[in-house]
Write an enzyme that holds these catalytic residues in place. Structure first.
Site, mmCIF file in Angstrom:
data_model
loop_
_atom_site.group_PDB
_atom_site.id
_atom_site.type_symbol
_atom_site.label_atom_id
_atom_site.label_comp_id
_atom_site.label_asym_id
_atom_site.label_seq_id
_atom_site.Cartn_x
_atom_site.Cartn_y
_atom_site.Cartn_z
ATOM 1 N N GLY A 10 5.068 -1.257 -0.779
ATOM 2 C CA GLY A 10 4.165 -0.200 -0.334
ATOM 3 C C GLY A 10 4.222 0.201 0.880
ATOM 4 N N GLY A 101 6.398 -6.065 2.681
ATOM 5 C CA GLY A 101 5.378 -7.251 2.268
ATOM 6 C C GLY A 101 5.942 -8.456 1.344
ATOM 7 N N GLY A 103 6.458 -9.137 -1.905
ATOM 8 C CA GLY A 103 7.362 -8.966 -2.706
ATOM 9 C C GLY A 103 8.671 -8.742 -2.154
ATOM 10 N N ASP A 125 -2.190 -4.673 3.737
ATOM 11 C CA ASP A 125 -2.841 -5.498 3.416
ATOM 12 C C ASP A 125 -2.845 -6.803 4.471
ATOM 13 O OD1 ASP A 125 -3.096 -3.929 1.211
ATOM 14 O OD2 ASP A 125 -1.619 -5.034 0.031
ATOM 15 N N GLY A 168 -6.355 -3.379 0.107
ATOM 16 C CA GLY A 168 -6.182 -4.911 0.493
ATOM 17 C C GLY A 168 -5.303 -5.715 -0.608
ATOM 18 N N GLU A 219 -10.828 -3.918 -2.834
ATOM 19 C CA GLU A 219 -10.534 -3.613 -4.185
ATOM 20 C C GLU A 219 -10.176 -4.785 -5.068
ATOM 21 O OE1 GLU A 219 -6.863 -1.542 -4.318
ATOM 22 O OE2 GLU A 219 -5.763 -2.871 -3.186
ATOM 23 N N GLN A 251 -5.333 5.555 3.196
ATOM 24 C CA GLN A 251 -5.374 4.325 4.001
ATOM 25 C C GLN A 251 -3.848 3.814 4.259
ATOM 26 O OE1 GLN A 251 -8.779 1.372 2.586
ATOM 27 N NE2 GLN A 251 -7.994 2.791 0.797
HETATM 28 O O1 F6P Z 1 0.319 -3.154 -0.817
HETATM 29 C C1 F6P Z 1 -0.220 -1.911 -0.384
HETATM 30 C C2 F6P Z 1 -1.372 -1.153 -1.367
HETATM 31 O O2 F6P Z 1 -1.668 -0.060 -1.008
HETATM 32 C C3 F6P Z 1 -2.348 -2.177 -1.873
HETATM 33 O O3 F6P Z 1 -3.548 -2.087 -0.851
HETATM 34 C C4 F6P Z 1 -2.720 -1.617 -3.289
HETATM 35 O O4 F6P Z 1 -3.522 -2.840 -3.795
HETATM 36 C C5 F6P Z 1 -1.449 -1.379 -3.609
HETATM 37 O O5 F6P Z 1 -0.551 -1.101 -2.602
HETATM 38 C C6 F6P Z 1 -1.469 0.064 -4.415
HETATM 39 O O6 F6P Z 1 -0.258 -0.092 -5.215
HETATM 40 P P1 F6P Z 1 0.441 1.262 -5.949
HETATM 41 O O7 F6P Z 1 1.011 2.170 -4.852
HETATM 42 O O8 F6P Z 1 1.315 0.450 -7.020
HETATM 43 O O9 F6P Z 1 -0.855 1.982 -6.462
#
Ligand code: F6P
Length: 301
Positions: A10, A101, A103, A125, A168, A219, A251
């Site tokens: 992300g 991050g 991963g 996060d 988060g 969340e 965010q």
């Molecule tokens: O890791 C960043 C983040 O925005 C988290 O806060 C959230 O849970 C996740 O990515 C959402 O991921 P995706 O882009 O797969 O919907």
């Protein structure tokens, strides 16, 4: 040295500033820089971009959120790690910089068995366990505060209650930090474990004094039907309208703030300077207020 840079997972505000500062610091020391598009997927697909002189105007990207080289949550690791290493070797890369991050660190660690890697923790996060700070966290907190200020102004006007959901993943840092600034009626994080009645009691007490209410909710705690139950129960017990407002992806795309712009500069300079002193792979982490190098072999999984 030939240095390749990728962003992974992300995106996080400040990733672009980290890339630009890395390019500047690396070029000053006469290193060649390659950018890799779309994270580990781009690495596996040989999606390398050579930096030709004067083609890139740094200021087009320096202050922007997102990542101008793209990112991916690659599902092709660990299976295709040897292909990733081969591609780096074929391009003559001696050092790979991975910005991302949790991963992304796992992928970085696998590649580090063959090629030197620098890992720069970047995640809204703030959930990378071996650093106190991930690039982007501060900007994201600011976005949450700014959005909540706007939401609260309308809910206070109408004397209603709002449940505001904050990102988060499974980490409470974003909701905890912003809660200290915003002073919600109730903070629900991954540790609080409140019963429904307790939430209602807290909201009632708050409502009696302030004539509106807001909950900050991390969340991945409640399912959507549990959130709906909470919302409906608030309406029944407080006799006012209650709404749910997830803050969502703005965010992650938050405007990059001063903390993250200057952190990106400090991290990039430290990364390039330290790379000249060791051939070992390392992360640039923040411990007790300072950015420092932490060797991969010192990081406990
Ligand atoms: O890791 C960043 C983040 O925005 C988290 O806060 C959230 O849970 C996740 O990515 C959402 O991921 P995706 O882009 O797969 O919907």
């Amino acid at each position: 040295m030939k240095i390749a840079i990728l962003t992974s997972g992300g995106d996080s505000p400040g990733m672009n500033a980290a890339i630009i500062n890395l390019i500047v610091a690396a070029s000053k020391k006469k290193n060649e820089v390659l950018l890799i598009r779309d994270g580990f997927n781009g690495l596996l697909d040989n999606n390398f971009i050579a930096l030709e002189n004067n083609v890139l105007d740094y200021y087009d990207y320096l202050y922007c959120s997102g990542s101008f080289i793209g990112s991916s949550r690659s599902k092709r690791f660990p299976n295709e790690v040897s292909k990733a290493v081969d591609n780096l070797v074929n391009y003559g890369v001696n050092l790979l910089v991975v910005i991302g991050g949790n991963g992304s660190y796992l992928g970085a660690k696998l590649i580090a068995q063959k090629i030197q890697v620098i890992f720069i923790p970047a995640s809204i996060d703030n959930d990378v366990t071996f650093t106190d700070y991930c690039l982007g966290f501060s900007s994201c907190c600011n976005e949450i505060v700014q959005q909540t200020q706007k939401i609260v102004s309308t809910f206070k006007t109408h004397q209603n209650v709002v449940i505001i959901e904050v990102m988060g993943r499974y980490c409470s840092d974003l909701v905890n930090c912003t809660s200290q600034a915003l002073l919600p009626a109730v903070l629900i994080n991954h540790e609080t474990n409140y019963k429904l009645e307790e939430i209602i009691t807290k909201l009632k007490e708050f409502y009696q004094i302030h004539h509106f209410g807001f909950v900050l909710l991390a969340e991945n705690i409640y399912s959507s039907s549990e959130i709906e139950t909470l919302r409906a129960t608030i309406e029944q017990n407080l006799h006012c309208a209650a709404r749910f407002n997830g803050l969502g992806y703005s965010q992650r795309g938050a405007t990059v703030d001063c903390n993250d712009l200057s952190a990106a500069n400090a991290i990039a300079n430290l990364a390039i300077n330290e790379a000249t002193t060791t051939k070992d792979s390392f992360a640039v982490v923040k411990i007790n207020g300072n950015f420092v190098k932490k060797l991969f072999q010192e990081i406990k999984d």
